[in-house]
Structures are given as C-alpha cells and as structure tokens.
Design a protein around this motif. Structure first.
Motif, short mmCIF file in Angstrom:
data_model
loop_
_atom_site.label_atom_id
_atom_site.label_comp_id
_atom_site.label_asym_id
_atom_site.label_seq_id
_atom_site.Cartn_x
_atom_site.Cartn_y
_atom_site.Cartn_z
N ASP A 1 42.27 40.78 44.12
CA ASP A 1 41.06 40.31 43.46
C ASP A 1 41.50 39.38 42.33
O ASP A 1 41.80 39.82 41.22
N VAL A 2 41.56 38.10 42.63
CA VAL A 2 42.11 37.13 41.68
C VAL A 2 41.21 36.99 40.46
O VAL A 2 41.69 36.82 39.33
N LEU A 3 39.91 37.06 40.66
CA LEU A 3 38.99 36.95 39.52
C LEU A 3 39.18 38.13 38.57
O LEU A 3 39.16 37.95 37.34
N TYR A 4 39.37 39.30 39.11
CA TYR A 4 39.67 40.46 38.26
C TYR A 4 40.98 40.25 37.51
O TYR A 4 41.09 40.56 36.31
N MET A 5 41.98 39.70 38.19
CA MET A 5 43.28 39.46 37.58
C MET A 5 43.15 38.51 36.38
O MET A 5 43.76 38.73 35.33
N LYS B 217 36.73 27.53 44.45
CA LYS B 217 35.91 26.90 43.41
C LYS B 217 35.55 27.91 42.32
O LYS B 217 35.56 27.58 41.13
N GLU B 218 35.24 29.13 42.73
CA GLU B 218 34.89 30.16 41.76
C GLU B 218 36.08 30.50 40.86
O GLU B 218 35.93 30.66 39.65
N GLY C 127 38.81 28.07 34.63
CA GLY C 127 39.68 27.18 33.85
C GLY C 127 41.14 27.30 34.18
O GLY C 127 41.97 26.58 33.60
N CYS C 128 41.51 28.18 35.11
CA CYS C 128 42.92 28.34 35.48
C CYS C 128 43.37 27.17 36.35
O CYS C 128 42.58 26.29 36.72
N PHE C 129 44.66 27.17 36.69
CA PHE C 129 45.23 26.20 37.62
C PHE C 129 45.59 26.92 38.92
O PHE C 129 45.98 28.09 38.91
N LEU C 130 45.48 26.21 40.03
CA LEU C 130 45.92 26.72 41.32
C LEU C 130 47.14 25.92 41.78
O LEU C 130 47.16 24.70 41.67
N SER D 45 34.67 18.16 44.89
CA SER D 45 34.06 18.91 43.79
C SER D 45 34.62 18.50 42.44
O SER D 45 34.28 19.12 41.42
N GLY D 46 35.49 17.49 42.42
CA GLY D 46 36.05 17.01 41.16
C GLY D 46 37.02 17.97 40.51
O GLY D 46 37.12 18.00 39.28
#
Length: 311
Positions: free
Chosen positions: A179-183, A213-214, A219-222, A248-249
């Motif tokens: 769960d990357v958003l939780y991380m 996108k979420e 604000g993180c980087f992928l 999506s810019g």
C-alpha cells in the motif's frame, strides 16, 4: 548539494542521471538468492560506466545499501576512473539480501546512527572511518509483510530517523501488494515529506495509471526503473504509462532507470543492452511518441537534481 560517493557537487553539475541502478555488487547473499545479483568484475563495471559516459550519462545512483554487498571504495574508484558521478545508498534491502546479518539484531537507534554516519562522515559498521567515502541517499525495502514484521518495522523507523537527522532523500523498494499511499503517509507522520521520497518499481508492481496519478498527487517522485525488463512488462506497457503521465502533466515527478543486473549489462552477460540503453535507445523512442525535449530533460536531468539535492 548532491552527495556522491567521494565528493559533494552542485545539482547543476549533473546531466543525464539514472536514479536506481546497480554497477557493483559483491558476491554474497544476493547472489545466493539469484546469480544475476552479482557485479564484481571491475573491468566489466568500468566498461559499462565508460559507455554510459560516452553516450551522455553523468550520474547514477547505485541502490545497493548497507550490509548487502555494497562496496564504497570500489564505487569511488569506478567513479573516478569513468568520470561518472555515483551516489551510494545507506539503509537496508530485504532480509534475504543481508551479508552482515548481525545488523538485523541492532536497535532502531543504533541503526539510525549508522545510516546517518554513513551519510555524514563515512563511518562503517565497525565504527571506524572508511576514508571519505559516503552515501548520498537512504534506502528502505518494503517486503510484502513490512507493516507487520517487527524487523522491517525497526529498519523503516531507523531510516526515517536517519532521514530526519541528515535531510537525505529516501528511495523505497516496493513490491506487489504494498500500500504505497499508506507508506507515504507513514513517512509523513515522521516528518519526512513526500517530496523527499523516491518510490521505485511501481511501473512493474502496479500497472495502473490512475493509481500512479494518485500516488504522484502526494508530491513524491516515481522511479520508472523497469525499462527493458521484459520479464515484468513490455516496452509498450512502459511507454503507455509514461504517455499517460505526460498527458496529465506529471513528467516533473518521474525519473527513468534500468535497475540493472549482470544479466542485463552488455559487459557482463547481456547481448542487447548496457547501462547506456536509455540514452541510446529509449530516449529516441520517447521522441517518437511525442515527448518534447523539455519533458525528456525533466525525467532524465531536472527531476534527479531535485530529488537528490539535500537542500
């Protein structure tokens, strides 16, 4: 300021950068897990770096962390001789990759102190200085059970504490089911902002455009580091992700890498690619798909300058 293995440099000094690679990896626990995870032939690694430099490469991040086959002095030698800036990693990988397994028994505070020292003073696990060689990024590896495993929880806490002490960026190895958003929220609760986080492997662990996108909305980087890793996804699938981010810019939050192994490097065993593959082959493909020079510069230069800058 970007901290390379043997000197600090101004971000404007770097050109094309790849933020998740492996160019030197001692034979040990990683090799026992997979023979592809060993790069300990100096001439072969140097040849890869020189080819990369000739193609326009300026910097790589070697993502092998503390106690897991990393060799700071070898990285420094390779950097000096090739002319390629190398950023080394402090922190941890998955437990099965540890050569120095006693580190897994250390307290959170002792581990955090070690990681911070490797970044600030270059002190090794023995407590003695290892010349001036230092790490410039922290690494955390999320196994599938990282939220419940007490050892992983301790290691994550140590990296978060070291990030707070040093202001160093943090790269995170992810796997399917994380769960990357939780991380990201977990780090935020410890005062590590998403802008300091580089999430790795999401291109191959979650091939879901809306989810990407979420994640980026935080604000993180992928780090799209599965380019030409055809056992995970095709180049068409990789390009589809990138085109969706472009539309999506969001190219201002993406960096590109190969996550190299010995089986994917020409100077070791690969037939069709080397460390220079993005420069020689993938960037032209990006242009064919309508990416502008500015968008390519963002993903290959500007974003790396931002995420690796301690300031």
């Amino acid at each position: 300021m970007i901290r390379t293995v043997w000197k600090d440099i101004c971000p404007k000094e770097i050109g094309h950068a790849q933020c998740h690679e492996h160019i030197w990896l001692e034979k040990g626990a990683s090799y026992n897990t997979s023979p592809a995870l060993c790069m300990n032939d100096y001439k072969s690694s140097l040849k890869e770096l020189k080819d990369y430099r000739q193609a326009g490469g300026s910097l790589i991040v070697d993502a092998q962390p503390t106690g897991c086959g990393r060799n700071l002095s070898r990285l420094a030698e390779l950097s000096r001789e090739s002319g390629v800036h190398i950023v080394a990693a402090a922190g941890f990988h998955k437990k099965e990759f540890f050569d120095q397994v006693t580190l897994l028994t250390w307290s959170k505070e002792k581990l955090a102190g070690l990681y911070a020292q490797e970044i600030e003073t270059g002190t090794g696990t023995s407590g003695r200085p290892v010349s001036l060689y230092r790490a410039g990024i922290l690494k955390a590896a999320a196994g599938r059970n990282w939220q419940t495993d007490p050892v992983y929880q301790k290691l994550f806490e140590a990296v978060a504490e070291a990030a707070g002490l040093t202001r160093a960026p943090v790269m995170i190895h992810t796997e399917k089911g994380n769960d990357v958003l939780y991380m990201i929220r977990w780090f935020q609760e410890r005062d590590i902002t998403p802008e300091k986080l580089l999430i790795c492997h999401l291109d191959r662990t979650y091939h879901d455009i809306d989810y990407h996108k979420e994640v980026l909305s935080t604000g993180c980087f992928l780090c799209y580091d599965s380019i030409h890793r055809l056992k995970y996804l095709s180049e068409q699938e990789e390009m589809e992700l990138l085109c969706a981010m472009k539309q999506s810019g969001l190219t201002g939050q993406i960096v590109l890498s190969l996550d190299t192994t010995n089986q994917r490097l020409r100077s070791y065993y690969a037939e069709d690619m080397g460390l220079d593959y993005i420069l020689t082959t993938f960037v032209p493909q990006l242009r064919e798909h309508g990416f502008t020079d500015q968008e390519i510069r963002q993903m290959c230069i500007t974003n790396a300058r931002t995420i690796l800058d301690f300031a």
